[in-house]
Design an enzyme around this catalytic site. Structure first.
Site, PDB file in Angstrom:
ATOM      1  N   ARG A 179      -1.991  -3.890   5.102  1.00 14.81           N
ATOM      2  CA  ARG A 179      -1.442  -4.992   6.570  1.00 14.81           C
ATOM      3  C   ARG A 179      -2.151  -4.184   7.904  1.00 14.81           C
ATOM      4  NH1 ARG A 179       3.491  -6.840   7.950  1.00 14.81           N
ATOM      5  NH2 ARG A 179       4.481  -5.968   9.874  1.00 14.81           N
ATOM      6  N   LYS A 235      -4.620   8.010   7.950  1.00  6.11           N
ATOM      7  CA  LYS A 235      -4.301   6.752   7.087  1.00  6.11           C
ATOM      8  C   LYS A 235      -4.178   5.966   8.196  1.00  6.11           C
ATOM      9  CE  LYS A 235      -1.807   4.745   4.587  1.00  6.11           C
ATOM     10  NZ  LYS A 235      -1.910   3.412   5.113  1.00  6.11           N
ATOM     11  N   ASN A 236      -3.301   6.153   8.834  1.00  3.66           N
ATOM     12  CA  ASN A 236      -2.899   5.322   9.946  1.00  3.66           C
ATOM     13  C   ASN A 236      -3.259   5.217  11.428  1.00  3.66           C
ATOM     14  OD1 ASN A 236      -1.223   3.939   7.600  1.00  3.66           O
ATOM     15  ND2 ASN A 236       1.037   5.473   8.300  1.00  3.66           N
ATOM     16  N   ASP A 274       7.498   7.194   5.716  1.00  2.00           N
ATOM     17  CA  ASP A 274       6.727   7.616   4.655  1.00  2.00           C
ATOM     18  C   ASP A 274       6.485   8.639   3.659  1.00  2.00           C
ATOM     19  OD1 ASP A 274       5.468   5.592   5.562  1.00  2.00           O
ATOM     20  OD2 ASP A 274       4.195   5.625   6.658  1.00  2.00           O
ATOM     21  N   ARG A 332      -5.347   4.302  -1.913  1.00  2.00           N
ATOM     22  CA  ARG A 332      -4.799   3.386  -0.649  1.00  2.00           C
ATOM     23  C   ARG A 332      -5.372   4.152   0.688  1.00  2.00           C
ATOM     24  NH1 ARG A 332      -1.693  -1.409  -0.267  1.00  2.00           N
ATOM     25  NH2 ARG A 332      -2.087  -0.942   1.980  1.00  2.00           N
ATOM     26  N   ILE A 359      14.445   1.853   7.962  1.00  2.00           N
ATOM     27  CA  ILE A 359      12.820   1.217   8.561  1.00  2.00           C
ATOM     28  C   ILE A 359      13.019  -0.210   7.856  1.00  2.00           C
ATOM     29  CG2 ILE A 359      10.457   1.415   9.470  1.00  2.00           C
ATOM     30  CD1 ILE A 359      12.682   3.460  11.058  1.00  2.00           C
ATOM     31  N   CYS A 397       1.999  -3.031   1.573  1.00  4.92           N
ATOM     32  CA  CYS A 397       3.101  -1.911   0.927  1.00  4.92           C
ATOM     33  C   CYS A 397       3.697  -3.140   0.587  1.00  4.92           C
ATOM     34  CB  CYS A 397       3.138  -0.529   0.547  1.00  4.92           C
ATOM     35  SG  CYS A 397       1.666   0.250  -0.511  1.00  4.92           S
ATOM     36  N   ASP A 412       6.336 -10.758  14.201  1.00  2.00           N
ATOM     37  CA  ASP A 412       7.509 -11.574  14.955  1.00  2.00           C
ATOM     38  C   ASP A 412       7.491 -10.793  16.077  1.00  2.00           C
ATOM     39  OD1 ASP A 412       9.280  -9.752  13.435  1.00  2.00           O
ATOM     40  OD2 ASP A 412      11.165 -10.652  15.485  1.00  2.00           O
ATOM     41  N   GLN A 413       7.542  -9.833  16.403  1.00  4.90           N
ATOM     42  CA  GLN A 413       6.879  -8.670  17.578  1.00  4.90           C
ATOM     43  C   GLN A 413       5.989  -8.842  18.269  1.00  4.90           C
ATOM     44  OE1 GLN A 413      10.019  -7.682  19.127  1.00  4.90           O
ATOM     45  NE2 GLN A 413      11.068  -9.355  17.930  1.00  4.90           N
ATOM     46  N   ARG A 417       8.813  -6.828   6.414  1.00  8.02           N
ATOM     47  CA  ARG A 417       7.587  -6.611   7.616  1.00  8.02           C
ATOM     48  C   ARG A 417       7.057  -7.738   8.382  1.00  8.02           C
ATOM     49  NH1 ARG A 417       3.278  -2.500   4.471  1.00  8.02           N
ATOM     50  NH2 ARG A 417       3.525  -1.670   6.584  1.00  8.02           N
TER      51      ARG A 417
HETATM   52  N1  EPU Z   1       9.789  -5.690  11.984  1.00  7.87           N
HETATM   53  C1  EPU Z   1       9.749  -6.784  12.622  1.00  7.87           C
HETATM   54  N2  EPU Z   1       8.731  -7.783  12.982  1.00  7.87           N
HETATM   55  C2  EPU Z   1       7.818  -7.241  14.026  1.00  7.87           C
HETATM   56  C3  EPU Z   1       7.241  -5.186  13.237  1.00  7.87           C
HETATM   57  C4  EPU Z   1       8.462  -4.728  12.592  1.00  7.87           C
HETATM   58  O1  EPU Z   1      10.461  -6.929  11.992  1.00  7.87           O
HETATM   59  O2  EPU Z   1       6.785  -8.116  14.629  1.00  7.87           O
HETATM   60  C5  EPU Z   1      10.563  -4.605  11.340  1.00  7.87           C
HETATM   61  C6  EPU Z   1       9.286  -4.164   9.997  1.00  7.87           C
HETATM   62  O3  EPU Z   1      10.249  -5.142   9.159  1.00  7.87           O
HETATM   63  C7  EPU Z   1      10.167  -3.233   9.564  1.00  7.87           C
HETATM   64  C8  EPU Z   1      10.238  -2.168  11.327  1.00  7.87           C
HETATM   65  O4  EPU Z   1      10.054  -3.145  11.778  1.00  7.87           O
HETATM   66  O5  EPU Z   1      11.005  -3.285   8.842  1.00  7.87           O
HETATM   67  C9  EPU Z   1       9.115  -1.028  11.137  1.00  7.87           C
HETATM   68  O6  EPU Z   1       7.858  -2.166  10.924  1.00  7.87           O
HETATM   69  P1  EPU Z   1       6.661  -1.449  11.605  1.00  7.87           P
HETATM   70  O7  EPU Z   1       5.659  -1.838  12.556  1.00  7.87           O
HETATM   71  O8  EPU Z   1       7.242  -0.590  12.740  1.00  7.87           O
HETATM   72  O9  EPU Z   1       5.494  -0.648  10.235  1.00  7.87           O
HETATM   73  P2  EPU Z   1       3.916  -1.634  10.356  1.00  7.87           P
HETATM   74  O10 EPU Z   1       3.409  -0.799  11.516  1.00  7.87           O
HETATM   75  O11 EPU Z   1       4.407  -2.144   9.389  1.00  7.87           O
HETATM   76  C10 EPU Z   1       3.446   1.075   9.944  1.00  7.87           C
HETATM   77  C11 EPU Z   1       3.076   2.121   9.130  1.00  7.87           C
HETATM   78  C12 EPU Z   1       3.496   2.304   8.134  1.00  7.87           C
HETATM   79  C13 EPU Z   1       4.420   2.714   7.994  1.00  7.87           C
HETATM   80  C14 EPU Z   1       5.306   2.484   9.882  1.00  7.87           C
HETATM   81  C15 EPU Z   1       6.505   3.370   9.968  1.00  7.87           C
HETATM   82  C16 EPU Z   1       0.600   1.491   9.382  1.00  7.87           C
HETATM   83  C17 EPU Z   1      -0.923   0.626   8.893  1.00  7.87           C
HETATM   84  N3  EPU Z   1       1.377   1.231   8.621  1.00  7.87           N
HETATM   85  O12 EPU Z   1       3.555   0.156   9.562  1.00  7.87           O
HETATM   86  O13 EPU Z   1       3.059   2.857   6.987  1.00  7.87           O
HETATM   87  O14 EPU Z   1       5.326   3.537   7.053  1.00  7.87           O
HETATM   88  O15 EPU Z   1       4.691   2.622  10.385  1.00  7.87           O
HETATM   89  O16 EPU Z   1       6.404   4.146   9.862  1.00  7.87           O
HETATM   90  O17 EPU Z   1      -0.029   2.345  10.309  1.00  7.87           O
HETATM   91  C18 EPU Z   1       2.196   4.023   4.604  1.00  7.87           C
HETATM   92  O18 EPU Z   1       1.764   4.476   5.269  1.00  7.87           O
HETATM   93  O19 EPU Z   1       2.957   3.753   3.922  1.00  7.87           O
HETATM   94  C19 EPU Z   1       2.720   2.630   5.342  1.00  7.87           C
HETATM   95  C20 EPU Z   1       3.745   1.585   4.891  1.00  7.87           C
END
Ligand code: EPU
Length: 434
Positions: free
Chosen positions: A98, A28-29, A312, A404, A334, A122, A130-131, A127
């Site tokens: 997302r 998926k991701n 996950d 999903r 996380i 989710c 900012d980065q 989430r």
């Molecule tokens: N974060 C920030 N600022 C940012 C980006 C992230 O504070 O600019 C924080 C987030 O709030 C979180 C942490 O950093 O606390 C990690 O977030 P990350 O950006 O790594 O996660 P994501 O890209 O939003 C993806 C997957 C998630 C998976 C996470 C961690 C996708 C579409 N989603 O989310 O997948 O849990 O990486 O591996 O790739 C799922 O498949 O169920 C799912 C939620």
């Protein structure tokens, strides 16, 4: 999505060990990121091995709505981004997941400007983005984030390579900055990058179109911008989390399941924990066999970025630990709200409590079937695992969350000997091949 929509529910008759072989689908991701990345190309792109899941359907619809010519034949999708004529992703679609955030990096990287509604996904924590925004600003974009809309445009008409230090390891941030920088002028260095398999997958996909990205899979990624990207045919890697969920379901039901078409090296963190519990795990090539030995010891477990234990899989793993011998301590590092499934597990007789970011689970001999509500994708998977383990019948409301991210989940589990009945189904997108 409205909760309990259409009275949809899954009924699980528990207590049946899973046995047999199961094939995992495309990830998926990686899939949702690669679909967005296809916008960067100057020619048509063919993506193979896409899973039949709701998030992939929405990403494809988003591209189609932007004007890209998209045609799907089974698991293969051809995207022609040359016909894109709209600059704003459709609001309702973008808010459904997302991964719509990747359209920001892809559109900015391709057309030097982008505008997206704040993405959904989710509800497992804050989430923030900012980065992503910080990185795009470093690449020379003017970015505003106001009234639920993010707008970015390259000052001077083209992004310029930069050194970017991420304050935290973010999967989405790393991917979005790869998308934004791969056509920028000059070299970008991304420090403290995420190392997850889907980050590597996006880099491989972009490189297959002529991008010059080195170091994906390490914490420093070097991107040398190119002027154009050519068409490609690319197959998505197998789903790490579907593989892991099947492994957990096998162990949780005291079963014996062979998972085929997976990548065992992506599963090291989970395999190590299953072995520690007393479960037998064997792998070779693209196959993992998980066998119960009748022993299930409690664990201490902490979610971490790759190659640590994936967040996950924390939720399905927690469900299994409800019947482990002893007290398990699970720390979620996380996402701050990824324990919503615990209160549902308590309805089944689990002895579990959450103290800030730690779940304390005192193992009980068995769970009893109950009426449960899924609150997000992996919580849904955790409740299915619990239902498969439990004595009696379990009802899961809001199973649409599961669709999903898991391809034909109930059907695959039923083929392994589970008994899951779906009631009140909406139109099955997967069967419709949409
Ligand atoms: N974060 C920030 N600022 C940012 C980006 C992230 O504070 O600019 C924080 C987030 O709030 C979180 C942490 O950093 O606390 C990690 O977030 P990350 O950006 O790594 O996660 P994501 O890209 O939003 C993806 C997957 C998630 C998976 C996470 C961690 C996708 C579409 N989603 O989310 O997948 O849990 O990486 O591996 O790739 C799922 O498949 O169920 C799912 C939620």
């Amino acid at each position: 999505m409205i909760d309990g929509v259409g009275g949809e529910r899954w009924i699980i008759e528990g207590g049946r060990p899973l046995r047999g072989e199961v094939e995992v689908g495309g990830g998926k991701n990686p899939a949702v990121a690669v679909i967005a990345a296809s916008l960067l190309c100057d020619e048509p792109v063919t993506i193979e091995n896409l899973p039949y899941i709701e998030d992939v359907r929405v990403m494809i619809d988003l591209l189609g709505d932007l004007g890209a010519k998209v045609s799907r034949c089974g698991r293969t999708v051809r995207v022609d981004p040359r016909t894109v004529c709209r600059s704003e992703p459709r609001d309702d679609l973008a808010r459904a997941l997302r991964a719509s955030s990747y359209l920001l990096g892809a559109m900015l990287g391709r057309w030097s400007q982008a505008q997206i509604p704040y993405p959904g996904g989710c509800d497992i924590g804050d989430r923030a983005l900012d980065q992503h925004i910080k990185g795009m600003r470093a690449l020379g974009a003017a970015v505003t984030d106001q009234y639920g809309v993010i707008r970015a445009s390259a000052k001077g008409g083209r992004l310029a390579g930069a050194e970017i230090y991420l304050d935290m390891v973010t999967v989405g941030g790393t991917i979005n900055l790869l998308l934004a920088s791969c056509r920028a002028k000059g070299q970008t260095l991304l420090f403290n990058a995420a190392k997850e398999p889907h980050v590597v997958e996006v880099a491989n996909f972009l490189n297959s179109m002529g991008a010059r990205i080195k170091g994906a899979g390490t914490d420093v990624i070097r991107v040398t911008g190119v002027d154009r990207l050519h068409g490609t045919v690319y197959a998505i890697i197998p789903d790490q989390i579907e593989t892991g969920t099947m492994m957990i379901a096998a162990a949780a039901t005291d079963g014996d399941v062979t998972v085929r078409g997976c990548i065992p090296t992506h599963m090291e963190a989970l395999s190590a924990k299953l072995l520690e519990m007393g479960v037998r795990v064997d792998d070779h090539d693209d196959v993992i066999r998980v066998r119960s030995t009748g022993i299930r010891r409690a664990l201490t477990l902490k979610t971490q970025v790759y190659p640590g234990f994936p967040t996950d899989l924390q939720q399905p793993m927690t469900a299994m630990l409800c019947t482990a011998r002893g007290v398990s301590l699970i720390t979620e590092t996380i996402f701050e709200s990824r324990f919503k499934h615990i209160r549902e597990l308590a309805r089944m007789g689990a002895r579990a409590q959450v103290l800030d970011r730690v779940a304390v689970i005192e193992g009980v001999p068995e769970l009893a079937g109950a009426a449960l509500t899924a609150t997000d994708l992996r919580a849904g998977a955790a409740l299915v695992v619990a239902g498969l383990m439990a004595r009696g019948s379990t009802e899961i409301l809001n199973p649409h969350y599961i669709d999903r991210g898991y391809e034909h989940f109930a059907e695959k589990l039923n083929a392994l000997g589970a008994r899951i009945i779906k009631e009140g189904r909406r139109e099955d997108h997967a069967k419709a091949g949409a």
